[in-house]
Design an enzyme around this catalytic site. Structure first.
Site, mmCIF file in Angstrom:
data_model
loop_
_atom_site.group_PDB
_atom_site.id
_atom_site.type_symbol
_atom_site.label_atom_id
_atom_site.label_comp_id
_atom_site.label_asym_id
_atom_site.label_seq_id
_atom_site.Cartn_x
_atom_site.Cartn_y
_atom_site.Cartn_z
ATOM 1 N N GLU A 141 -10.289 21.022 -35.812
ATOM 2 C CA GLU A 141 -10.139 20.959 -34.313
ATOM 3 C C GLU A 141 -10.957 19.771 -33.792
ATOM 4 O OE1 GLU A 141 -11.331 24.798 -32.997
ATOM 5 O OE2 GLU A 141 -9.513 25.680 -33.628
ATOM 6 N N SER A 172 -2.244 20.880 -32.261
ATOM 7 C CA SER A 172 -2.045 22.093 -32.658
ATOM 8 C C SER A 172 -0.403 22.293 -32.910
ATOM 9 C CB SER A 172 -2.474 22.977 -31.637
ATOM 10 O OG SER A 172 -2.442 24.144 -31.842
ATOM 11 N N HIS A 202 -5.927 23.291 -36.922
ATOM 12 C CA HIS A 202 -7.297 24.195 -36.758
ATOM 13 C C HIS A 202 -7.910 24.591 -38.288
ATOM 14 C CE1 HIS A 202 -6.069 24.873 -32.518
ATOM 15 N NE2 HIS A 202 -4.731 25.176 -33.105
#
Lengths: 280, 280
Positions: A201, A132, A174
């Site tokens: 993800e 992330s 994401h």
């Protein structure tokens, strides 16, 4: 630990990687870091909950058999010259950046002694991973923040310096889950860079020198602007929509590879999907 | 009203078009339907709230000066042979499909007398428009339903027959706003079709014979699979992720055009962005 010709290794994770089950992606990170003999540091600069986030990763890495795992928490730039931290990084075979806010990573670590030490270990063969926000910082120019679920626009992304482990590309995370094609294209056109990677993800791109392999549940979406015939970035104002014509699009799931030098995908049977020559 | 060589005209809207302000897209529909002399029918088959939705459009079209606007509500296939409805369609210069559930449109109207009558008027030059579900039904094979915000997978979309106004392509709507790249690519690969169009909200592709013009706030994302070097649709099981290599990607905002025959974008200055030949 210094090899004569060490490989440069990155595990760049699109966020929300499995930590409870098979943990395929974190398993690959630990394996590359030396398996049960791995010496792992968890960099929690991105998060305001360093203990909670860091200890969660300690549990996973220890469950997978890594014997030496520790958190390096840096809340300020002063922390980023701590001799304890520098000693830990100097021995690390795996360095893992957690999620959080990517701007915290660069504002606390960029151009500090820890930054230098991590790059040194990277050059010596230690595997660098990030999820992330920790994935966002991998290029030399990163997406600091931006809108999801929009068509490409200049105002939709804010770019800034990244940590520079994988220069010359744009990375978003994401990707499918947050509808970030517009954000990735905006960053790609504004940077300007030739290759944009959108990582889903629980999915990672594992970089070994110039070869990328996709692992995990989703896919990596690659936008290659090298053959694009047009974009209007030089002609529009900030709130006007971007146009792009003739970019190349690859969507590669688990087992597929991509060569950063030739910019060609490699199928999961090992053959090259030659995209330089149209076959229509 | 029958021209000797009428143009085929479609206004395909990605949903959530402006109805209160300048109403650029609905304005273009009314203009093409004949302006103040337009004779418009609103097809509410898609929605379970036909009065509410239909009257909302009546207000907009009348505000824009259309003198003759009426709702044709069809709740069952029997309604789709009503002589009143058929007479209204026979006079219509603009036929507008509202949003709702696209499966309702095809299950109620497909292969009925109304279907035949609408296609007849389409061939005679009446403009056919649809928003959201009304956009979904435009191709001969449509996305009946599917998951947003996912990478491409076979199980992610259900395809079914559409109304066939724009055959041979795949269309998705609410494209950027709902993160539907994966859904569009899934439909494109499964169909199989060469061209996939993802239309943003408050954005439309206006089709005049084989030329598309983009109008509105967002963009139309075009995926051209004709040069793609590989996809794995023939090799994978239902729950496995799709791969695609070397598709072409265009993102075209307001004023840009696209030629369906040459599959080339046309810039907003009128010049062709030649995408057949790479310029890297």
């Amino acid at each position: 630990m210094v090899e004569s010709n060490p490989k440069r290794q990155l595990v760049i994770i699109g966020g929300a990687e499995d930590k409870e089950g098979d943990s395929q992606i974190l398993r690959e990170f630990v394996r590359r870091a030396g398996g049960t003999k791995a010496n792992i540091v968890i960099m929690t600069a991105a998060t305001e909950l360093p203990r909670e986030v860091g200890e969660n990763y300690i549990r996973v890495f220890e469950r997978l058999g890594a014997e030496n795992v520790r958190i390096i928490d840096t809340e300020t730039r002063d922390d980023a010259s701590s001799s304890t931290a520098l000693q830990a990084i100097d021995k690390a075979t795996g360095i893992f950046f957690t999620g959080g806010d990517q701007a915290r990573i660069t504002s606390i670590l960029k151009d500090t002694e820890i930054d230098t030490a991590i790059h040194k270990r990277y050059g010596e063969g230690a595997v660098i991973a990030g999820t992330s926000a920790g994935a966002a910082v991998m290029p030399d120019k990163m997406i600091v923040e931006g809108d999801s679920q929009t068509n490409p626009r200049i105002e939709t992304v804010e770019m800034g310096p990244g940590m520079g482990f994988l220069p010359g590309v744009v990375i978003d995370q994401h990707f499918s889950q947050r509808g970030r094609l517009g954000r990735l294209i905006s960053a790609l056109v504004l940077e300007p860079a030739v290759l944009g990677f959108g990582i889903d993800e629980n999915t990672a791109m594992v970089v070994t020198d110039s070869q990328i392999e996709v692992i995990g549940e989703g896919a990596v979406t690659i936008v290659d602007e090298s053959d694009a015939t047009y974009n209007n970035a030089g002609e529009i104002l900030k709130d006007e929509p971007l146009a792009i014509c003739g970019a190349k699009l690859h969507i590669l799931p688990h087992g597929f590879k991509f060569d950063l030098k030739t910019r060609q995908p490699i199928l999961n049977n090992g053959s090259v999907a030659n995209v330089s020559v149209g076959v229509s």
